[in-house]
Write a protein that holds these residues in place. Structure first.
Motif, PDB file in Angstrom:
ATOM      1  N   ASP A 109     -15.742  13.086  13.363  1.00  0.00           N
ATOM      2  CA  ASP A 109     -15.813  12.548  12.000  1.00  0.00           C
ATOM      3  C   ASP A 109     -15.283  11.124  11.963  1.00  0.00           C
ATOM      4  OD1 ASP A 109     -16.347  12.750   9.232  1.00  0.00           O
ATOM      5  OD2 ASP A 109     -14.232  13.166   8.827  1.00  0.00           O
ATOM      6  N   LEU A 110     -14.209  10.857  12.687  1.00  0.00           N
ATOM      7  CA  LEU A 110     -13.645   9.508  12.733  1.00  0.00           C
ATOM      8  C   LEU A 110     -14.633   8.528  13.360  1.00  0.00           C
ATOM      9  CD1 LEU A 110     -11.428   7.399  12.471  1.00  0.00           C
ATOM     10  CD2 LEU A 110     -10.355   8.354  14.545  1.00  0.00           C
ATOM     11  N   LEU A 111     -15.285   8.944  14.436  1.00  0.00           N
ATOM     12  CA  LEU A 111     -16.293   8.079  15.072  1.00  0.00           C
ATOM     13  C   LEU A 111     -17.437   7.764  14.115  1.00  0.00           C
ATOM     14  CD1 LEU A 111     -16.621   9.466  18.708  1.00  0.00           C
ATOM     15  CD2 LEU A 111     -15.959   7.154  18.055  1.00  0.00           C
ATOM     16  N   GLN A 112     -17.866   8.772  13.378  1.00  0.00           N
ATOM     17  CA  GLN A 112     -18.964   8.567  12.447  1.00  0.00           C
ATOM     18  C   GLN A 112     -18.567   7.580  11.341  1.00  0.00           C
ATOM     19  OE1 GLN A 112     -21.265   9.513  14.150  1.00  0.00           O
ATOM     20  NE2 GLN A 112     -22.188  11.400  13.364  1.00  0.00           N
TER      21      GLN A 112
ATOM     22  N   SER B  48      -9.153  -1.042   7.907  1.00  0.00           N
ATOM     23  CA  SER B  48      -7.739  -0.712   8.042  1.00  0.00           C
ATOM     24  C   SER B  48      -7.539   0.759   8.392  1.00  0.00           C
ATOM     25  CB  SER B  48      -7.004  -1.018   6.726  1.00  0.00           C
ATOM     26  OG  SER B  48      -7.381  -0.100   5.717  1.00  0.00           O
ATOM     27  N   GLY B  49      -6.424   1.032   9.074  1.00  0.00           N
ATOM     28  CA  GLY B  49      -6.093   2.398   9.421  1.00  0.00           C
ATOM     29  C   GLY B  49      -5.906   3.258   8.183  1.00  0.00           C
ATOM     30  N   ARG B  50      -5.333   2.687   7.126  1.00  0.00           N
ATOM     31  CA  ARG B  50      -5.116   3.451   5.899  1.00  0.00           C
ATOM     32  C   ARG B  50      -6.435   3.895   5.278  1.00  0.00           C
ATOM     33  NH1 ARG B  50      -0.755   4.284   3.255  1.00  0.00           N
ATOM     34  NH2 ARG B  50       0.351   2.683   4.442  1.00  0.00           N
ATOM     35  N   ARG B  51      -7.433   3.001   5.286  1.00  0.00           N
ATOM     36  CA  ARG B  51      -8.738   3.364   4.729  1.00  0.00           C
ATOM     37  C   ARG B  51      -9.410   4.436   5.594  1.00  0.00           C
ATOM     38  NH1 ARG B  51     -12.093   1.891   0.933  1.00  0.00           N
ATOM     39  NH2 ARG B  51     -14.361   1.978   1.238  1.00  0.00           N
ATOM     40  N   LEU B  52      -9.277   4.293   6.912  1.00  0.00           N
ATOM     41  CA  LEU B  52      -9.852   5.300   7.796  1.00  0.00           C
ATOM     42  C   LEU B  52      -9.196   6.663   7.583  1.00  0.00           C
ATOM     43  CD1 LEU B  52     -10.135   3.262  11.122  1.00  0.00           C
ATOM     44  CD2 LEU B  52     -12.033   4.065   9.699  1.00  0.00           C
ATOM     45  N   ALA B  53      -7.872   6.652   7.371  1.00  0.00           N
ATOM     46  CA  ALA B  53      -7.157   7.902   7.119  1.00  0.00           C
ATOM     47  C   ALA B  53      -7.643   8.554   5.832  1.00  0.00           C
ATOM     48  CB  ALA B  53      -5.655   7.646   7.067  1.00  0.00           C
ATOM     49  N   GLU B  54      -7.882   7.727   4.809  1.00  0.00           N
ATOM     50  CA  GLU B  54      -8.384   8.252   3.535  1.00  0.00           C
ATOM     51  C   GLU B  54      -9.780   8.841   3.694  1.00  0.00           C
ATOM     52  OE1 GLU B  54      -8.233   4.937   0.928  1.00  0.00           O
ATOM     53  OE2 GLU B  54      -6.049   5.014   0.649  1.00  0.00           O
ATOM     54  N   LYS B  55     -10.626   8.137   4.459  1.00  0.00           N
ATOM     55  CA  LYS B  55     -12.003   8.588   4.639  1.00  0.00           C
ATOM     56  C   LYS B  55     -12.076   9.897   5.419  1.00  0.00           C
ATOM     57  CE  LYS B  55     -14.629   5.303   2.805  1.00  0.00           C
ATOM     58  NZ  LYS B  55     -15.688   5.592   1.804  1.00  0.00           N
TER      59      LYS B  55
END
Length: 236
Positions: A9-12, A22-29
């Motif tokens: 999911d993170l790769l997608q 940003s890491g924060r946005r990726l964490a939220e997504k």
């Protein structure tokens, strides 16, 4: 969600961004904590993912990274099996063989548990009446790939034979028929040609005048598949 599914999911999500995010946005997504996000990025980098960046600056996935087979989810495995089985029964002989070969290559490198999921898939494709093509459909696909004109001998709906020079750019696979989509020089417009009515097809050395992606986009507009709305395509 399992760890492998979380990493996938993170790769997608990363694939959607061309600029660092940003890491924060990726964490939220992805629905994880920032600490977990950093661990997941480190895990992906250790597996070969070309992710550049660091906390505070953001992260970006460089183009060209291929997902390792272990990253397939169960639903993705089912989609691959179902798709290959559909192609094997409804595409031309060369494409059907390629579908089986591709699935065999995937199976050869899958972990044992996922290989078992692939072999035991219960998604089936029903029987279909064979399409009586007079030509090798792979020739049409070759012309599309190389953007070459095709000289066709075509049997129309009244049984008469007509000669056409066309610019092929798409091939549609339906239950009992295949349809070549092309720009017809004779009609000066987009036309659809049933492959079972093509008596002969010869690839020209001449490239046609527009890229196939442009032709496809214009055709989609005429079919009201995408905006803006356009005129209706006539029959061959």
């Amino acid at each position: 969600m399992s760890r492998s599914e979380r990493l996938l999911d993170l790769l997608q999500v990363l694939r959607r961004y061309r600029q660092p995010v940003s890491g924060r946005r990726l964490a939220e997504k992805t629905g994880v904590s920032l600490r977990t996000l950093y661990r997941d990025i480190a895990s992906l980098q250790a597996q070969g993912a070309d992710i550049e960046g660091e906390p505070g600056l953001g992260y970006v996935l460089k183009p060209g990274f291929m997902l390792p087979p272990m990253m397939f989810s169960q639903e993705e495995i089912e989609a691959l099996v179902l798709g290959s089985r559909w192609v094997a029964k409804r595409a031309d002989t060369h494409l059907a063989t390629a579908a089986g070969d591709a699935l065999a290559k995937i199976a050869a490198v899958l972990p044992a548990d996922l290989r078992e999921e692939l072999d035991a898939s219960t998604l089936l494709v029903g029987p279909v009446a064979p399409v009586a093509d007079r030509i090798d459909v792979s020739l049409l696909r070759k012309a599309i790939r190389h953007e070459r004109k095709l000289d066709l001998s075509y049997i129309d709906t009244d049984g008469g034979e007509t000669r056409r020079t066309v610019w092929p750019f798409a091939l549609g696979f339906f239950e009992n028929v295949r349809v070549l989509v092309a720009w017809c020089e004779l009609r000066q417009g987009f036309r659809h040609f049933r492959t079972d009515r093509i008596r002969q097809a010869d690839i020209s050395e001449t490239r046609y005048g527009r890229r196939r992606q442009v032709l496809l986009r214009e055709w989609r507009e005429t079919q009201n598949i995408g905006p803006p709305e356009g005129r209706r395509v006539g029959s061959a």
